[in-house]
Design a protein around this motif. Structure first.
Motif, PDB file in Angstrom:
ATOM      1  N   GLU A   1       0.835  -1.208   0.000  1.00  0.00           N
ATOM      2  CA  GLU A   1       0.000   0.000   0.000  1.00  0.00           C
ATOM      3  C   GLU A   1       0.865   1.253   0.000  1.00  0.00           C
ATOM      4  O   GLU A   1       1.883   1.327   0.688  1.00  0.00           O
ATOM      5  N   ARG A   2       0.436   2.229  -0.802  1.00  0.00           N
ATOM      6  CA  ARG A   2       1.143   3.507  -0.895  1.00  0.00           C
ATOM      7  C   ARG A   2       0.499   4.506   0.055  1.00  0.00           C
ATOM      8  O   ARG A   2      -0.676   4.393   0.407  1.00  0.00           O
ATOM      9  N   CYS A   3       1.278   5.499   0.441  1.00  0.00           N
ATOM     10  CA  CYS A   3       0.838   6.490   1.407  1.00  0.00           C
ATOM     11  C   CYS A   3       1.412   7.851   1.034  1.00  0.00           C
ATOM     12  O   CYS A   3       2.487   7.931   0.431  1.00  0.00           O
ATOM     13  N   GLN A   4       0.679   8.893   1.395  1.00  0.00           N
ATOM     14  CA  GLN A   4       1.151  10.269   1.259  1.00  0.00           C
ATOM     15  C   GLN A   4       1.183  10.902   2.645  1.00  0.00           C
ATOM     16  O   GLN A   4       0.329  10.611   3.476  1.00  0.00           O
ATOM     17  N   LEU A   5       2.124  11.792   2.841  1.00  0.00           N
ATOM     18  CA  LEU A   5       2.192  12.596   4.054  1.00  0.00           C
ATOM     19  C   LEU A   5       2.541  14.014   3.637  1.00  0.00           C
ATOM     20  O   LEU A   5       3.428  14.216   2.806  1.00  0.00           O
ATOM     21  N   LEU A   6       1.838  14.964   4.195  1.00  0.00           N
ATOM     22  CA  LEU A   6       2.155  16.376   3.999  1.00  0.00           C
ATOM     23  C   LEU A   6       2.134  17.009   5.372  1.00  0.00           C
ATOM     24  O   LEU A   6       1.168  16.848   6.115  1.00  0.00           O
ATOM     25  N   TYR A   7       3.229  17.675   5.726  1.00  0.00           N
ATOM     26  CA  TYR A   7       3.275  18.314   7.034  1.00  0.00           C
ATOM     27  C   TYR A   7       3.901  19.694   6.915  1.00  0.00           C
ATOM     28  O   TYR A   7       4.582  20.026   5.937  1.00  0.00           O
ATOM     29  N   LEU A   8       3.672  20.479   7.948  1.00  0.00           N
ATOM     30  CA  LEU A   8       4.262  21.805   8.106  1.00  0.00           C
ATOM     31  C   LEU A   8       4.973  21.788   9.449  1.00  0.00           C
ATOM     32  O   LEU A   8       4.453  21.227  10.417  1.00  0.00           O
TER      33      LEU A   8
ATOM     34  N   VAL B   1       0.616  17.740  10.914  1.00  0.00           N
ATOM     35  CA  VAL B   1       0.280  16.899   9.768  1.00  0.00           C
ATOM     36  C   VAL B   1      -0.921  17.510   9.058  1.00  0.00           C
ATOM     37  O   VAL B   1      -1.969  17.728   9.661  1.00  0.00           O
ATOM     38  N   LEU B   2      -0.751  17.806   7.782  1.00  0.00           N
ATOM     39  CA  LEU B   2      -1.817  18.380   6.966  1.00  0.00           C
ATOM     40  C   LEU B   2      -2.599  17.288   6.238  1.00  0.00           C
ATOM     41  O   LEU B   2      -3.783  17.447   5.963  1.00  0.00           O
ATOM     42  N   HIS B   3      -1.916  16.196   5.911  1.00  0.00           N
ATOM     43  CA  HIS B   3      -2.569  15.050   5.258  1.00  0.00           C
ATOM     44  C   HIS B   3      -1.683  13.830   5.460  1.00  0.00           C
ATOM     45  O   HIS B   3      -0.467  13.906   5.318  1.00  0.00           O
ATOM     46  N   GLN B   4      -2.321  12.705   5.788  1.00  0.00           N
ATOM     47  CA  GLN B   4      -1.616  11.431   5.817  1.00  0.00           C
ATOM     48  C   GLN B   4      -2.623  10.349   5.477  1.00  0.00           C
ATOM     49  O   GLN B   4      -3.687  10.272   6.089  1.00  0.00           O
ATOM     50  N   GLY B   5      -2.301   9.566   4.474  1.00  0.00           N
ATOM     51  CA  GLY B   5      -3.193   8.491   4.086  1.00  0.00           C
ATOM     52  C   GLY B   5      -2.948   8.052   2.663  1.00  0.00           C
ATOM     53  O   GLY B   5      -1.922   8.379   2.060  1.00  0.00           O
ATOM     54  N   PRO B   6      -3.903   7.300   2.113  1.00  0.00           N
ATOM     55  CA  PRO B   6      -3.758   6.834   0.735  1.00  0.00           C
ATOM     56  C   PRO B   6      -3.607   8.022  -0.220  1.00  0.00           C
ATOM     57  O   PRO B   6      -4.125   9.108   0.048  1.00  0.00           O
ATOM     58  N   PRO B   7      -2.897   7.826  -1.323  1.00  0.00           N
ATOM     59  CA  PRO B   7      -2.652   8.931  -2.253  1.00  0.00           C
ATOM     60  C   PRO B   7      -3.935   9.565  -2.796  1.00  0.00           C
ATOM     61  O   PRO B   7      -4.847   8.870  -3.223  1.00  0.00           O
ATOM     62  N   VAL B   8      -3.974  10.876  -2.710  1.00  0.00           N
ATOM     63  CA  VAL B   8      -4.998  11.687  -3.366  1.00  0.00           C
ATOM     64  C   VAL B   8      -4.234  12.686  -4.222  1.00  0.00           C
ATOM     65  O   VAL B   8      -3.394  13.415  -3.722  1.00  0.00           O
TER      66      VAL B   8
ATOM     67  N   ARG C   1      -4.385  26.690   7.839  1.00  0.00           N
ATOM     68  CA  ARG C   1      -5.756  26.301   8.159  1.00  0.00           C
ATOM     69  C   ARG C   1      -6.379  25.323   7.152  1.00  0.00           C
ATOM     70  O   ARG C   1      -7.589  25.229   7.061  1.00  0.00           O
ATOM     71  N   ILE C   2      -5.563  24.631   6.410  1.00  0.00           N
ATOM     72  CA  ILE C   2      -6.089  23.728   5.383  1.00  0.00           C
ATOM     73  C   ILE C   2      -5.553  22.317   5.642  1.00  0.00           C
ATOM     74  O   ILE C   2      -4.432  22.156   6.120  1.00  0.00           O
ATOM     75  N   ARG C   3      -6.374  21.324   5.342  1.00  0.00           N
ATOM     76  CA  ARG C   3      -5.996  19.937   5.609  1.00  0.00           C
ATOM     77  C   ARG C   3      -6.476  19.039   4.471  1.00  0.00           C
ATOM     78  O   ARG C   3      -7.295  19.424   3.643  1.00  0.00           O
ATOM     79  N   GLY C   4      -5.990  17.807   4.485  1.00  0.00           N
ATOM     80  CA  GLY C   4      -6.453  16.763   3.582  1.00  0.00           C
ATOM     81  C   GLY C   4      -6.132  17.006   2.125  1.00  0.00           C
ATOM     82  O   GLY C   4      -5.104  17.604   1.780  1.00  0.00           O
ATOM     83  N   ALA C   5      -7.024  16.539   1.276  1.00  0.00           N
ATOM     84  CA  ALA C   5      -6.824  16.642  -0.171  1.00  0.00           C
ATOM     85  C   ALA C   5      -6.677  18.095  -0.620  1.00  0.00           C
ATOM     86  O   ALA C   5      -5.963  18.376  -1.580  1.00  0.00           O
ATOM     87  N   GLN C   6      -7.325  19.025   0.083  1.00  0.00           N
ATOM     88  CA  GLN C   6      -7.190  20.443  -0.268  1.00  0.00           C
ATOM     89  C   GLN C   6      -5.748  20.924  -0.078  1.00  0.00           C
ATOM     90  O   GLN C   6      -5.263  21.729  -0.861  1.00  0.00           O
ATOM     91  N   ALA C   7      -5.076  20.430   0.953  1.00  0.00           N
ATOM     92  CA  ALA C   7      -3.681  20.815   1.187  1.00  0.00           C
ATOM     93  C   ALA C   7      -2.776  20.277   0.076  1.00  0.00           C
ATOM     94  O   ALA C   7      -1.873  20.981  -0.392  1.00  0.00           O
ATOM     95  N   ILE C   8      -3.025  19.043  -0.361  1.00  0.00           N
ATOM     96  CA  ILE C   8      -2.244  18.461  -1.458  1.00  0.00           C
ATOM     97  C   ILE C   8      -2.474  19.278  -2.735  1.00  0.00           C
ATOM     98  O   ILE C   8      -1.528  19.607  -3.457  1.00  0.00           O
ATOM     99  N   ALA C   9      -3.721  19.630  -3.019  1.00  0.00           N
ATOM    100  CA  ALA C   9      -4.043  20.414  -4.214  1.00  0.00           C
ATOM    101  C   ALA C   9      -3.401  21.799  -4.144  1.00  0.00           C
ATOM    102  O   ALA C   9      -2.890  22.309  -5.152  1.00  0.00           O
ATOM    103  N   LEU C  10      -3.399  22.411  -2.970  1.00  0.00           N
ATOM    104  CA  LEU C  10      -2.757  23.717  -2.808  1.00  0.00           C
ATOM    105  C   LEU C  10      -1.266  23.623  -3.109  1.00  0.00           C
ATOM    106  O   LEU C  10      -0.716  24.440  -3.844  1.00  0.00           O
TER     107      LEU C  10
END
Length: 134
Positions: free
Chosen positions: A3-10, A78-85, A110-119
């Motif tokens: 399984e693949r995973c993404q993580l985005l943090y500040l 952590v802004l996003h962690q989970g399966p790739p979006v 103030r942004i999290r999840g898929a919106q943070a990845i898109a940003l």
């Protein structure tokens, strides 16, 4: 299949740590990420880090734990962690380093999840990127 995973943090550079340490962070991360099959993007604005990481669940989880305990970072959020979006296209780079000069990282507060990845994907053209990636 693994399984693949993404993580985005500040995070913030620890007040007692010189920004000169970033060169060592980049050098060591490129080697470690390559060995663990991780692709990532590290954005630094002089006092904050924003990092996107993709790889297997185990590799990303291990790296996330090292980052949380690294004394050079504070306020790891952590802004996003989970399966790739919407995975970023990093062309197989173990670590792409980019500089941000215009406070774009403020937008992640103030942004999290898929919106943070898109940003992040939308901001890529505004960053001063590694020449071999651009």
């Amino acid at each position: 299949m693994t399984e693949r995973c993404q993580l985005l943090y500040l995070s913030r550079l620890d007040a007692g740590t010189s920004p000169a340490c970033v060169a060592e962070i980049v050098r060591a991360a490129r080697q470690r990420n390559l060995a663990h099959g991780i692709n990532s993007l590290l954005v630094f604005d002089g006092w904050r880090f924003c990092q996107y990481i993709e790889g297997t669940n185990a590799a990303v989880g291990g790296l996330a734990e090292r980052i949380r305990t690294d004394v050079r970072h504070t306020d790891v959020t952590v802004l996003h962690q989970g399966p790739p979006v919407n995975p970023l296209v990093l062309k197989g780079h173990s670590l792409v380093y980019a500089l941000d000069y215009d406070d774009s990282l403020d937008r992640f507060e103030r942004i999290r999840g898929a919106q943070a990845i898109a940003l992040l994907a939308g901001l890529l053209p505004s960053f001063d990127m590694d020449p071999e990636f651009a």
